[in-house]
Design a protein around this motif. Structure first.
Motif, PDB file in Angstrom:
ATOM      1  N   ARG A  45       2.575 -19.401   1.492  1.00  0.00           N
ATOM      2  CA  ARG A  45       3.374 -20.177   2.442  1.00  0.00           C
ATOM      3  C   ARG A  45       2.465 -21.013   3.344  1.00  0.00           C
ATOM      4  O   ARG A  45       2.683 -22.214   3.534  1.00  0.00           O
ATOM      5  CB  ARG A  45       4.218 -19.209   3.280  1.00  0.00           C
ATOM      6  CG  ARG A  45       5.098 -19.867   4.337  1.00  0.00           C
ATOM      7  CD  ARG A  45       6.120 -18.868   4.850  1.00  0.00           C
ATOM      8  NE  ARG A  45       5.477 -17.613   5.284  1.00  0.00           N
ATOM      9  CZ  ARG A  45       4.916 -17.447   6.480  1.00  0.00           C
ATOM     10  NH1 ARG A  45       4.916 -18.410   7.345  1.00  0.00           N
ATOM     11  NH2 ARG A  45       4.360 -16.290   6.797  1.00  0.00           N
ATOM     12  N   ASP A  66       8.129 -23.146  -1.642  1.00  0.00           N
ATOM     13  CA  ASP A  66       9.377 -22.572  -1.140  1.00  0.00           C
ATOM     14  C   ASP A  66       9.517 -21.129  -1.624  1.00  0.00           C
ATOM     15  O   ASP A  66       8.730 -20.653  -2.445  1.00  0.00           O
ATOM     16  CB  ASP A  66      10.585 -23.424  -1.564  1.00  0.00           C
ATOM     17  CG  ASP A  66      10.755 -23.457  -3.064  1.00  0.00           C
ATOM     18  OD1 ASP A  66      10.557 -22.416  -3.710  1.00  0.00           O
ATOM     19  OD2 ASP A  66      11.067 -24.541  -3.601  1.00  0.00           O
ATOM     20  N   GLY A  67      10.533 -20.448  -1.097  1.00  0.00           N
ATOM     21  CA  GLY A  67      10.675 -19.015  -1.323  1.00  0.00           C
ATOM     22  C   GLY A  67      10.668 -18.610  -2.784  1.00  0.00           C
ATOM     23  O   GLY A  67       9.975 -17.682  -3.180  1.00  0.00           O
ATOM     24  N   LYS A  68      11.416 -19.344  -3.586  1.00  0.00           N
ATOM     25  CA  LYS A  68      11.547 -18.986  -5.001  1.00  0.00           C
ATOM     26  C   LYS A  68      10.200 -19.130  -5.718  1.00  0.00           C
ATOM     27  O   LYS A  68       9.765 -18.254  -6.454  1.00  0.00           O
ATOM     28  CB  LYS A  68      12.573 -19.909  -5.649  1.00  0.00           C
ATOM     29  CG  LYS A  68      13.586 -19.176  -6.497  1.00  0.00           C
ATOM     30  CD  LYS A  68      14.601 -20.181  -7.001  1.00  0.00           C
ATOM     31  CE  LYS A  68      15.722 -19.497  -7.742  1.00  0.00           C
ATOM     32  NZ  LYS A  68      16.780 -20.461  -8.063  1.00  0.00           N
ATOM     33  N   ALA A  69       9.548 -20.250  -5.464  1.00  0.00           N
ATOM     34  CA  ALA A  69       8.270 -20.528  -6.122  1.00  0.00           C
ATOM     35  C   ALA A  69       7.210 -19.519  -5.675  1.00  0.00           C
ATOM     36  O   ALA A  69       6.377 -19.079  -6.468  1.00  0.00           O
ATOM     37  CB  ALA A  69       7.813 -21.944  -5.788  1.00  0.00           C
ATOM     38  N   ARG A  70       7.283 -19.147  -4.387  1.00  0.00           N
ATOM     39  CA  ARG A  70       6.327 -18.158  -3.877  1.00  0.00           C
ATOM     40  C   ARG A  70       6.477 -16.842  -4.609  1.00  0.00           C
ATOM     41  O   ARG A  70       5.504 -16.223  -5.015  1.00  0.00           O
ATOM     42  CB  ARG A  70       6.581 -17.917  -2.382  1.00  0.00           C
ATOM     43  CG  ARG A  70       6.097 -19.008  -1.478  1.00  0.00           C
ATOM     44  CD  ARG A  70       5.770 -18.466  -0.104  1.00  0.00           C
ATOM     45  NE  ARG A  70       6.911 -17.897   0.584  1.00  0.00           N
ATOM     46  CZ  ARG A  70       7.715 -18.573   1.391  1.00  0.00           C
ATOM     47  NH1 ARG A  70       7.516 -19.856   1.593  1.00  0.00           N
ATOM     48  NH2 ARG A  70       8.715 -17.977   1.998  1.00  0.00           N
ATOM     49  N   ARG A  71       7.730 -16.420  -4.767  1.00  0.00           N
ATOM     50  CA  ARG A  71       7.986 -15.141  -5.423  1.00  0.00           C
ATOM     51  C   ARG A  71       7.501 -15.164  -6.869  1.00  0.00           C
ATOM     52  O   ARG A  71       6.840 -14.241  -7.337  1.00  0.00           O
ATOM     53  CB  ARG A  71       9.477 -14.819  -5.371  1.00  0.00           C
ATOM     54  CG  ARG A  71       9.758 -13.362  -5.591  1.00  0.00           C
ATOM     55  CD  ARG A  71      11.245 -13.082  -5.571  1.00  0.00           C
ATOM     56  NE  ARG A  71      11.546 -12.038  -6.540  1.00  0.00           N
ATOM     57  CZ  ARG A  71      11.292 -10.748  -6.337  1.00  0.00           C
ATOM     58  NH1 ARG A  71      10.751 -10.355  -5.219  1.00  0.00           N
ATOM     59  NH2 ARG A  71      11.566  -9.857  -7.272  1.00  0.00           N
ATOM     60  N   ALA A  72       7.804 -16.279  -7.531  1.00  0.00           N
ATOM     61  CA  ALA A  72       7.390 -16.392  -8.930  1.00  0.00           C
ATOM     62  C   ALA A  72       5.862 -16.338  -9.041  1.00  0.00           C
ATOM     63  O   ALA A  72       5.307 -15.645  -9.901  1.00  0.00           O
ATOM     64  CB  ALA A  72       7.915 -17.700  -9.518  1.00  0.00           C
ATOM     65  N   GLU A  79       2.741 -13.552  -0.446  1.00  0.00           N
ATOM     66  CA  GLU A  79       3.530 -14.776  -0.234  1.00  0.00           C
ATOM     67  C   GLU A  79       3.121 -15.496   1.049  1.00  0.00           C
ATOM     68  O   GLU A  79       3.233 -16.715   1.141  1.00  0.00           O
ATOM     69  CB  GLU A  79       5.023 -14.429  -0.208  1.00  0.00           C
ATOM     70  CG  GLU A  79       5.541 -14.094  -1.596  1.00  0.00           C
ATOM     71  CD  GLU A  79       7.000 -13.670  -1.598  1.00  0.00           C
ATOM     72  OE1 GLU A  79       7.744 -14.150  -0.717  1.00  0.00           O
ATOM     73  OE2 GLU A  79       7.387 -12.870  -2.456  1.00  0.00           O
ATOM     74  N   GLU A 117       7.346  -7.056 -10.603  1.00  0.00           N
ATOM     75  CA  GLU A 117       8.563  -7.325  -9.821  1.00  0.00           C
ATOM     76  C   GLU A 117       8.855  -6.164  -8.880  1.00  0.00           C
ATOM     77  O   GLU A 117       9.204  -6.353  -7.717  1.00  0.00           O
ATOM     78  CB  GLU A 117       9.781  -7.530 -10.732  1.00  0.00           C
ATOM     79  CG  GLU A 117       9.786  -8.834 -11.512  1.00  0.00           C
ATOM     80  CD  GLU A 117       9.123  -8.690 -12.860  1.00  0.00           C
ATOM     81  OE1 GLU A 117       8.431  -7.675 -13.060  1.00  0.00           O
ATOM     82  OE2 GLU A 117       9.292  -9.567 -13.713  1.00  0.00           O
TER      83      GLU A 117
END
Lengths: 275, 283
Positions: free
Chosen positions: B117, B123-129, B113, B144
């Motif tokens: 970044r 943003d955080g959510k998109a990075r995780r996805a 991530e 996951e």
């Protein structure tokens, strides 16, 4: 020649791991029921991936570890480390060369002392004779007299592996266990070290146990091949038989995974890529 | 126009015994969708020349070149800040020791991530996805869960997959793989090479494969540059290199392969090739 130098009969080695106040330990079966025979002057190659038990087997053969069960015979004599301990005579017969020549030499010891140490520990030889023997062996493995009082960091990887081989040969062993001796070396240096091993085998009638994961090297140097997978010997036989007609699925996987450097394979790959 | 174009690259290190030339006038180029292998032994300058492209050499190194152009931009005239925008995004690199090149103090999820970044501004959510998607792409099961794993909890092959995920996170135009499989078992090596070649074919990125293993060259490259002691010995497409090597050093390198051995001794490089760099050049 039919003299059997090394024989393993149903060798087993378990390691007990963990186990504290609140948990019971686990048992890892590192080597499961492995049997083999090596004739004098021949080379047995042990092939397998990391964690398959090949180095544990090397430790058993070099009498560093005792097997949990099974028998190890050297020159027809049964070895029982637990009961009889290790005699200097047995230590003389079997020697080992390790994979990483950067880690297996003491950085504070001069090469002459490195080579003299096996004699110091295992024999009552006077200092002057130890020095002479060390010097002779240094020349034998292709290094010069000027290297005698240098330190390990002054040598290249290939030269260090030569020193490690020389050290293993100081006691005139019958059997040499080579644990990945060329995998840390460049291609050209690898060729030199393999040639050196072949020369020494001819000269001293040495028996080798050659541990490797590189099938092209194994094919070049071995007489017999044993393939290990999760502690078991899944394939064991003469080199030509194993390479031309592998029986076990794992052996086939291993062969399929080895990169091929012949022109036909390249052509086939380029054709696939173009398609 | 080539994707990466290097003309007459020289890298020198200042030593107590005077300047040492690690790379001596190397020129090469890579196109989009092409796999170039740089092959040579240790000390041949193959890694140093690519580290020079990445700008990852220590300040003691003196890098000069007539041209060093990536996608039309002159890398040498860029400021450090401008260069950092390209490095890790458009040019990514994978290193030899996967376990050592990951930070042991952070989870692999954090490290993937981080790239997203810095370079993509997600943003955080998109990075995780995206991180989950990347782990999936590189073939790590149960992504996951694995995002929260530390490098020491993974095997060497899995760490290298994570490194590849980090490298391809920003869809680079050029991927430099420095001995990506040297520390791995053959079956894992096969998986990693297959993964790299599939990713390369899917994305059409350019790739530079640095290796000393002729087998890896044969399995991956379109074109090959052979380096020795900082100099380029030979450049050829992969088939002609293996079929009819022109330079004596290449011949010696191929002859030293145990699978090509014919007698009971291997020909060594020095017995064929007497360190005579210029004398071996093709007529």
């Amino acid at each position: 020649m039919s003299e059997i130098v090394l024989e393993g009969r149903n060798l087993v080695r378990d390691y007990h791991i963990g186990g504290g106040l609140f948990s019971s330990g686990r048992v890892i079966h590192a080597v499961k029921d492995v049997s083999f025979k090596v004739e004098k002057g021949k080379t047995l190659a042990i092939v397998g991936e990391s964690g398959c038990g090949k180095s544990t087997l090397a430790r058993i053969i070099t009498m560093i570890d005792a097997p949990t069960a099974g028998e190890l015979l050297i020159d027809g004599d049964k070895v029982d480390l637990v009961k009889d301990g290790l005699t200097p005579e047995m230590r003389r017969k079997v020697q080992i060369v390790f994979q990483n020549p950067y880690g297996s030499l003491n950085p504070r010891q001069k090469i002459g002392d490195v080579l003299g140490e096996p004699l110091l520990v295992n024999t009552a030889m006077p200092t002057a004779e130890r020095r002479d023997r060390a010097m002779q062996m240094l020349l034998k493995v292709g290094l010069g007299p000027e290297h005698f009082s240098r330190y390990p960091h002054m040598f290249s990887g290939g030269q260090r592996q030569r020193i490690a081989i020389a050290r293993a040969l100081m006691l005139n062993p019958r059997l040499l266990v080579l644990d990945e001796p060329v995998s840390a070396l460049d291609l050209s240096v690898q060729a030199q070290v393999l040639n050196l091993l072949a020369d020494l085998q001819d000269e001293f009638d040495l028996t080798y146990v050659f541990i490797s994961h590189d099938l092209s090297v194994v094919r070049y140097i071995a007489d017999d091949v044993m393939v290990m997978y999760f502690g078991e010997a899944v394939e064991y036989g003469g080199r030509d038989r194993v390479f031309s007609d592998p029986q076990h699925d794992y052996t086939k996987t291993l062969f399929a995974a080895t990169p091929r450097a012949d022109v036909e394979s390249i052509r086939a790959r380029l054709a696939r890529r173009a398609a | 126009m080539h994707l990466l174009e290097i003309e007459n690259l020289v890298v020198e290190f200042e030593t107590a015994a005077g300047p040492f030339r690690a790379v001596d006038g190397v020129s090469l180029h890579v196109d989009e969708g092409e796999v170039l292998a740089i092959v040579g032994e240790s000390g041949s300058g193959k890694s140093v020349s690519m580290l020079a492209v990445m700008g990852l050499l220590p300040w003691t190194a003196k890098v000069t070149a007539d041209t060093m152009r990536f996608a039309g931009r002159d890398l040498l005239s860029l400021s450090a800040g401008q260069r950092r925008k390209i490095i890790g995004k458009d040019i990514a690199m994978i290193f030899q020791e996967p376990v050592a090149s990951l930070n042991p103090c952070f989870t692999v999820g954090f490290q993937i991530e981080e790239v997203l970044r810095v370079h993509m501004g997600l943003d955080g959510k998109a990075r995780r996805a995206r991180a989950i998607e990347l782990l999936n792409d590189v073939g790590i099961p149960d992504p996951e869960q694995r995002l929260g794993a530390f490098p020491h909890q993974m095997s060497g092959g899995q760490c290298q997959r994570v490194m590849i995920a980090i490298a391809i996170a920003c869809n680079p135009k050029l991927l430099i793989a420095d001995e990506p499989t040297t520390a791995l078992d053959v079956t894992i090596q096969k998986q990693i090479l297959d993964l790299l070649m599939n990713l390369q074919a899917e994305t059409g990125m350019g790739m530079i494969m640095i290796t000393h293993n002729m087998g890896v060259v044969a399995e991956t490259a379109d074109r090959v540059v052979v380096q020795y002691k900082g100099r380029k010995m030979e450049e050829a497409d992969v088939l002609s290199l293996f079929e009819a090597p022109r330079h004596n050093y290449t011949k010696a390198l191929l002859a030293a392969l145990p699978d090509r051995a014919t007698g009971d001794r291997l020909p060594t490089i020095s017995s064929i090739f007497n360190e005579d760099i210029d004398g071996g050049a093709p007529a």
